[in-house]
Enzyme design. Sequence first.
Site, mmCIF file in Angstrom:
data_model
loop_
_atom_site.group_PDB
_atom_site.id
_atom_site.type_symbol
_atom_site.label_atom_id
_atom_site.label_comp_id
_atom_site.label_asym_id
_atom_site.label_seq_id
_atom_site.Cartn_x
_atom_site.Cartn_y
_atom_site.Cartn_z
ATOM 1 N N GLY A 1 43.953 41.835 41.347
ATOM 2 C CA GLY A 1 45.340 41.519 41.667
ATOM 3 C C GLY A 1 45.794 41.880 43.057
ATOM 4 O O GLY A 1 46.968 41.679 43.388
ATOM 5 N N GLU B 1 38.516 44.736 39.598
ATOM 6 C CA GLU B 1 38.085 43.341 39.502
ATOM 7 C C GLU B 1 38.774 42.454 40.545
ATOM 8 O O GLU B 1 39.512 41.538 40.196
ATOM 9 C CB GLU B 1 38.413 42.809 38.100
ATOM 10 N N GLY C 1 39.348 39.438 42.926
ATOM 11 C CA GLY C 1 38.836 38.080 43.108
ATOM 12 C C GLY C 1 39.354 37.556 44.438
ATOM 13 O O GLY C 1 38.635 37.461 45.432
ATOM 14 N N ARG C 2 40.674 37.304 44.458
ATOM 15 C CA ARG C 2 41.333 36.767 45.642
ATOM 16 C C ARG C 2 41.055 37.601 46.898
ATOM 17 O O ARG C 2 40.809 37.057 47.966
ATOM 18 C CB ARG C 2 42.837 36.736 45.376
ATOM 19 N N ARG D 1 48.207 25.259 44.181
ATOM 20 C CA ARG D 1 48.979 26.509 44.190
ATOM 21 C C ARG D 1 50.401 26.327 44.748
ATOM 22 O O ARG D 1 51.324 27.007 44.310
ATOM 23 C CB ARG D 1 48.228 27.600 44.954
ATOM 24 N N TYR E 1 52.977 27.430 42.056
ATOM 25 C CA TYR E 1 53.570 28.770 42.239
ATOM 26 C C TYR E 1 54.528 28.847 43.417
ATOM 27 O O TYR E 1 54.893 29.956 43.813
ATOM 28 C CB TYR E 1 52.481 29.816 42.497
ATOM 29 N N CYS F 1 50.025 10.459 43.901
ATOM 30 C CA CYS F 1 51.234 9.716 43.570
ATOM 31 C C CYS F 1 52.253 10.627 42.933
ATOM 32 O O CYS F 1 52.545 10.527 41.733
ATOM 33 C CB CYS F 1 50.891 8.570 42.639
ATOM 34 N N TYR G 1 41.212 30.391 44.054
ATOM 35 C CA TYR G 1 42.071 29.587 43.178
ATOM 36 C C TYR G 1 42.432 28.217 43.759
ATOM 37 O O TYR G 1 43.479 27.671 43.444
ATOM 38 C CB TYR G 1 43.340 30.372 42.798
HETATM 39 N N1 LLP Z 1 40.800 40.588 36.259
HETATM 40 C C1 LLP Z 1 41.463 39.894 35.332
HETATM 41 C C2 LLP Z 1 41.395 40.338 33.940
HETATM 42 C C3 LLP Z 1 42.220 38.777 35.682
HETATM 43 O O1 LLP Z 1 42.876 38.109 34.751
HETATM 44 C C4 LLP Z 1 42.266 38.376 37.041
HETATM 45 C C5 LLP Z 1 43.047 37.209 37.446
HETATM 46 C C6 LLP Z 1 41.537 39.111 37.978
HETATM 47 C C7 LLP Z 1 40.828 40.219 37.564
HETATM 48 C C8 LLP Z 1 41.493 38.763 39.432
HETATM 49 O O2 LLP Z 1 42.732 38.764 40.045
HETATM 50 P P1 LLP Z 1 42.807 38.615 41.652
HETATM 51 O O3 LLP Z 1 42.208 39.836 42.259
HETATM 52 O O4 LLP Z 1 42.034 37.394 42.023
HETATM 53 O O5 LLP Z 1 44.252 38.467 41.923
HETATM 54 N N2 LLP Z 1 45.705 31.215 39.629
HETATM 55 C C9 LLP Z 1 46.546 32.286 40.120
HETATM 56 C C10 LLP Z 1 45.941 33.632 39.873
HETATM 57 C C11 LLP Z 1 45.612 33.875 38.424
HETATM 58 C C12 LLP Z 1 44.910 35.166 38.235
HETATM 59 C C13 LLP Z 1 44.363 35.261 36.875
HETATM 60 N N3 LLP Z 1 43.664 36.471 36.631
HETATM 61 C C14 LLP Z 1 46.798 32.059 41.607
HETATM 62 O O6 LLP Z 1 46.316 31.061 42.143
HETATM 63 O O7 LLP Z 1 47.498 32.822 42.253
#
Ligand code: LLP
Length: 463
Positions: free
Chosen positions: A278, A320, A322-323, A360, A364, A391, A421
């Site tokens: 997150g 965890e 990701g982004r 996105r 969002y 479209c 994402y």
């Molecule tokens: N761990 C769990 C259990 C999660 O559900 C998520 C993201 C992450 C880790 C990784 O989160 P990050 O570090 O990437 O923020 N599609 C949305 C984001 C959805 C995130 C879902 N879960 C966007 O484009 O902003």
Amino acid sequence: MSRSAHPAGPRHADVLPEGHYSAPPADLNSLDPKVWSRTVSRDALGVVTVGGIDVKTLAEDHGTPAYVLDEADFRDRARAWRTAFGADADVFYAGKAFLSRAVVRWLHEEGLNLDVCSGGELATALSAGMPADRIAFHGNNKSTEEIERAVRAGVGRIVLDSFQEIVRVAHIAQSLGKRQRVQIRITVGVEAHTHEFIATAHEDQKFGIPLAGGQAAEAVRRALKLDGLELIGIHSHIGSQIFDMSGFEVAAHRVVGLLKEIRDEHGVELPEIDLGGGLGIAYTSDDDPREPHEIAKALTEIVTRECESARLRTPRISVEPGRAIVGPTAFTLYEVGTVKPLDGLRTYVSVDGGMSDNIRTALYDAEYSVALVSRVSDAAPMLSRVVGKHCESGDIVVKDAFLPSDLAPGDLIAVPATGAYCRSMASNYNHVLRPPVVAVHEGQARVIVRRETEDDLLRLDVG
Ligand code: LLP
């Protein structure tokens, strides 16, 4: 908000967000290192290069639109997280942000683990050689078949998300003669400072088991009784694109509180705690993300302090992201198709992709930056909106941006910070073909996910 009601009509978009982009940036040709991947710069002719290759060559060789991923930057960021957390913690890259076999190999080489949340992500991870014991399996509704595959493969942990799943996983593990390592995902009642769709630990939502009302404690009670499960820890994920650490502080406090309850009731000190992902990244120059070492220090201190005051051994921490790893490492390269000035409003710049490669903005209200990358320009700034070819009038890639007023069809523009994402949420809307992911590294470009073709579309359409 525009996502809940997007009124049609010619003047629906004429108001800029207050205080935003009130003035154009001093230099339209500059590339803010906050939002561009680390090997990006302009060459002597003013053309943007990344990984030692210029964008004109990339566009000629691979077409547009294309996601261009800076491998060195990805590896650097992955390594920075690994190093920041050290040997007493684990970093699980969240594959949902972007997953491909090349990425899995890089992660493996850099010593990271992997969080997957579907059979498809698990298959990708295993096929690229990620050792199963370094995989965590997530999801609020894993199918029986997915659970069976994960258990058979020997994944390091399954993160349990409901009471039904506790029984399901225990049953499957037992019937396969295994004892599955699991964590329980709890919702700690924290609402992260982010878009409501991506905040996940407040209680009125689908993920996890609420701490409130003793439900999480009951889940632990049940899991501890089942022979098919080895309960190794508690998991909490509070949301996404978060800058403020205070949400994690409250979450850690509450998770540790549960660990203490478990110790007092069962005489068991669970060895692990996962604080999820997150952490936010910069999409525009206004964003100020934290560095992995600051995050690691803050999270480790919070957990250690909470455990000391609860007289618990400090559990092994995992995170965890990701982004925060992949987001800043890629940009989307587009070719400008049309430039349409609307008097007194703004100029609509249409590119050859759109909401199918970046949903996105529509979903969002996400903000992005954009730059002309195939040349420099001294022309005056022009208030622009970068839109796609779909479209749909909500097909917006960059809502408010300044581009040079001599922008013309054939120019290449790029939207940075699209590593997370975007490809992973891409669609075939209007039967537009999903772009390739081209990895660049030390003067070499390599397609790691190829462009979709019309044959791909027709192959699925069996008539
Ligand atoms: N761990 C769990 C259990 C999660 O559900 C998520 C993201 C992450 C880790 C990784 O989160 P990050 O570090 O990437 O923020 N599609 C949305 C984001 C959805 C995130 C879902 N879960 C966007 O484009 O902003």
